[in-house]
Design a protein around this motif. Structure first.
Motif, PDB file in Angstrom:
ATOM      1  N   GLY B  15      -5.722   5.249 -17.683  1.00 50.95           N
ATOM      2  CA  GLY B  15      -5.789   6.295 -16.670  1.00 50.95           C
ATOM      3  C   GLY B  15      -6.771   5.983 -15.549  1.00 50.95           C
ATOM      4  O   GLY B  15      -7.280   6.885 -14.887  1.00 50.95           O
ATOM      5  N   LYS B  16      -7.017   4.686 -15.267  1.00 50.83           N
ATOM      6  CA  LYS B  16      -7.921   4.315 -14.169  1.00 50.83           C
ATOM      7  C   LYS B  16      -7.324   4.764 -12.832  1.00 50.83           C
ATOM      8  O   LYS B  16      -7.966   5.442 -12.052  1.00 50.83           O
ATOM      9  N   THR B  17      -6.068   4.368 -12.587  1.00 47.67           N
ATOM     10  CA  THR B  17      -5.434   4.697 -11.316  1.00 47.67           C
ATOM     11  C   THR B  17      -5.236   6.195 -11.188  1.00 47.67           C
ATOM     12  O   THR B  17      -5.520   6.783 -10.132  1.00 47.67           O
ATOM     13  N   THR B  18      -4.795   6.844 -12.248  1.00 50.97           N
ATOM     14  CA  THR B  18      -4.572   8.286 -12.219  1.00 50.97           C
ATOM     15  C   THR B  18      -5.880   9.011 -11.907  1.00 50.97           C
ATOM     16  O   THR B  18      -5.901   9.973 -11.137  1.00 50.97           O
ATOM     17  N   ILE B  39      -8.438  -2.146  -5.683  1.00 50.05           N
ATOM     18  CA  ILE B  39      -8.818  -3.536  -5.977  1.00 50.05           C
ATOM     19  C   ILE B  39      -7.841  -4.188  -6.955  1.00 50.05           C
ATOM     20  O   ILE B  39      -7.981  -5.363  -7.269  1.00 50.05           O
ATOM     21  N   ASP B  40      -6.846  -3.457  -7.440  1.00 49.08           N
ATOM     22  CA  ASP B  40      -5.939  -3.981  -8.459  1.00 49.08           C
ATOM     23  C   ASP B  40      -4.723  -4.607  -7.782  1.00 49.08           C
ATOM     24  O   ASP B  40      -4.078  -3.961  -6.958  1.00 49.08           O
ATOM     25  N   PRO B  41      -4.377  -5.858  -8.103  1.00 44.74           N
ATOM     26  CA  PRO B  41      -3.184  -6.476  -7.517  1.00 44.74           C
ATOM     27  C   PRO B  41      -1.889  -5.706  -7.801  1.00 44.74           C
ATOM     28  O   PRO B  41      -0.900  -5.881  -7.102  1.00 44.74           O
ATOM     29  N   ALA B  43      -1.667  -2.701  -7.203  1.00 46.96           N
ATOM     30  CA  ALA B  43      -1.659  -1.794  -6.051  1.00 46.96           C
ATOM     31  C   ALA B  43      -1.028  -0.437  -6.383  1.00 46.96           C
ATOM     32  O   ALA B  43      -0.339   0.158  -5.564  1.00 46.96           O
ATOM     33  N   ASN B  44      -1.333   0.091  -7.576  1.00 44.43           N
ATOM     34  CA  ASN B  44      -0.763   1.374  -7.985  1.00 44.43           C
ATOM     35  C   ASN B  44      -1.409   2.549  -7.264  1.00 44.43           C
ATOM     36  O   ASN B  44      -0.763   3.559  -7.017  1.00 44.43           O
ATOM     37  N   SER B  45      -2.703   2.460  -6.901  1.00 42.54           N
ATOM     38  CA  SER B  45      -3.317   3.553  -6.129  1.00 42.54           C
ATOM     39  C   SER B  45      -2.638   3.651  -4.772  1.00 42.54           C
ATOM     40  O   SER B  45      -2.411   4.728  -4.245  1.00 42.54           O
TER      41      SER B  45
HETATM   42 MG   LIG Z   1      -4.306   1.072 -12.712  1.00 39.87          MG
END
Ligand SMILES: [Mg+2]
Ligand SMILES: Nc1ncnc2c1ncn2[C@@H]1O[C@H](COP(=O)(O)OP(=O)(O)OP(=O)(O)O)[C@@H](O)[C@H]1O
Ligand SMILES: Nc1ncnc2c1ncn2[C@@H]1O[C@H](COP(=O)(O)OP(=O)(O)OP(=O)(O)O)[C@@H](O)[C@H]1O
Ligand SMILES: [Mg+2]
Lengths: 260, 260
Positions: B15-18, B39-41, B43-45
């Motif tokens: 649940g980092k992006t959420t 910063i995540d490749p 790119a979910n945010s």
């Molecule tokens: Mg994520």
């Protein structure tokens, strides 16, 4: 006949480790020699099968990292699990350094494949539990594998990641492993009562067609509890929906590959 | 007053992006200028806020990768979202190459911190959504951050990963960022009816004490649906349990930091 299957998806928390542990246990319980290899520095497959983190033990026990650095052979690293016919090559948190240490090394992508060559014939199925990344560890798994098994949650972010996974598969097949193909896509933590799940499932069917396993894995608390007891769910609670689902998956995989 | 918070946990799917999307939206809806950086490749945010993957658009839009390579400034990369007071620096799948491309580069760990220095004062809160790894991208986030917010599922594998996360935090604090500390640990997808959740929560309380947020985030299908509509849950379904929980979290974070 021997097949190496990489359980892979760069999306995190989709059930890669849960699938690697329980599918390999289900295959072993059908009497098929199976080897599980833990390529993830989190080493959750290792912990989930009861090999608790213990710095002293870890220092003396060869791991998959020793194989990749060429310091140990596969035969030296294989350990027997509590399940007959199921063996494990454990992972280690030290592999976090692999992405940096192996970057400049000759043949960095083929290390795992070379290390597995001498033992492949002993196991009809070898499963590789991969980290949530498309890094050098996952690349090694894709180069060593014959096929990919892709666990997916039926949720929105799962769809966003498909194109990366497929383009990575094509790139690896193009340069290192021409025969690499998709064994199947597995819906995990699946609840067919929600609109979201159904919409995503239909979307995946359109994309993957007959590669989508008929078996789906329901959300089942016994699957989340089993690792805290160091056992696959098939030993922890053999009558649970989670155990039944992974047994069905093993039978479907065996049928697709000409067993029984 | 400005605080940079890295939303981090190498365990995948916790649940980092959420949390990054919905906490930053909840802070913005309280009238606080907030910047979210992806910063995540994966790119979910970026996708979850409605900026769909589009190769042409991506080629012309600066991303956090351009910042890390020193090719664009933060001001050039900031875009306005649908939520007033919420800005975004988008991510890109091209960052998958960062771990290899940046390895030999001078000051590879401090690239993000340097890029954010000129704009920090404009935002009371800057949230960094990190990939499921302790790699060079996450390292950049930890060096740029003042504190860490660690989403955790109350499940067995979450406990296995704590010691790595803490030892990484200590290593980064020791060599690059002496002030780095834990802002809080957040229980996500939490269902307090199961024995497993309660056992893990009690374990985390013992470990983190008052760093464990009082607010917990329940499992709520509206949180999983919202990204497919490109909106934070507070816009998609403001009366849902998921929206209420993230609003409570924002108020708790604000109170801990002397707002209102
Ligand atoms: Mg994520
Ligand atoms: N079908 C299921 N029902 C209930 N819980 C599940 C199920 N499958 C997995 N889980 C739980 O969900 C969490 C994520 O699963 P798991 O760790 O296997 O995913 P992963 O893809 O291996 O994660 P990572 O990306 O971190 O390697 C774990 O806590 C696991 O116990
Ligand atoms: N409280 C919640 N209730 C229901 N679904 C949730 C909740 N939090 C997250 N989800 C869903 O669970 C999945 C995993 O969450 P998310 O992608 O935010 O985790 P993550 O830690 O960012 O994953 P990764 O490690 O891949 O970056 C997503 O499909 C998300 O929509
Ligand atoms: Mg895993």
């Amino acid at each position: 006949k021997s097949k190496v299957i990489a359980v892979v998806n760069q999306k995190g928390g989709v059930g890669k480790t849960t699938t690697a542990i329980n599918l390999s246990a289900a295959l072993a319980l059908e009497g098929i020699q199976t080897l599980l290899i833990d390529i993830d520095p989190q080493a959750n497959s290792t912990g989930g099968l009861g090999f608790r983190r213990d710095p002293e033990l870890e220092a003396s026990r060869p791991t998959v990292y020793d194989l990749m650095l060429g310091e140990k052979s596969a035969v030296e690293a294989i350990i027997q699990t509590e399940v007959a016919y199921l063996s494990l090559i454990p992972g280690t948190r030290n592999m976090i350094g692999a992405n940096i240490e192996l970057v400049g090394v000759e043949g960095r992508e083929t290390r795992l494949r070379e290390a597995l060559a001498p033992i492949r014939a002993d196991y009809p199925f070898i499963l590789l539990d991969c980290p949530p990344a498309l890094d050098l560890l996952t690349l090694n798994a894709l180069v060593a594998a014959d096929t990919l098994l892709v666990p997916m949650q039926a949720e929105y972010f799962a769809l966003e990641g498909i194109s990366e996974l497929i383009s990575t598969l094509e790139r690896v097949a193009g340069s290192f492993n021409p025969g690499l193909s998709v064994e199947g896509v597995l819906l995990t933590m699946f609840d067919d009562r929600t609109n979201l799940s159904q919409a995503v499932r239909d979307n995946l069917k359109g994309y993957f067609e007959d590669k989508l396993f008929k078996t789906t894995i329901p959300r089942n608390i016994r699957l989340a509890e089993a690792p805290s007891h160091g056992k696959p769910v098939l030993l922890y609670d053999p009558k649970s929906r989670g155990a039944e689902a992974y047994r069905d998956l093993a039978l479907e995989l065996m049928a697709r590959n000409g067993y029984k």
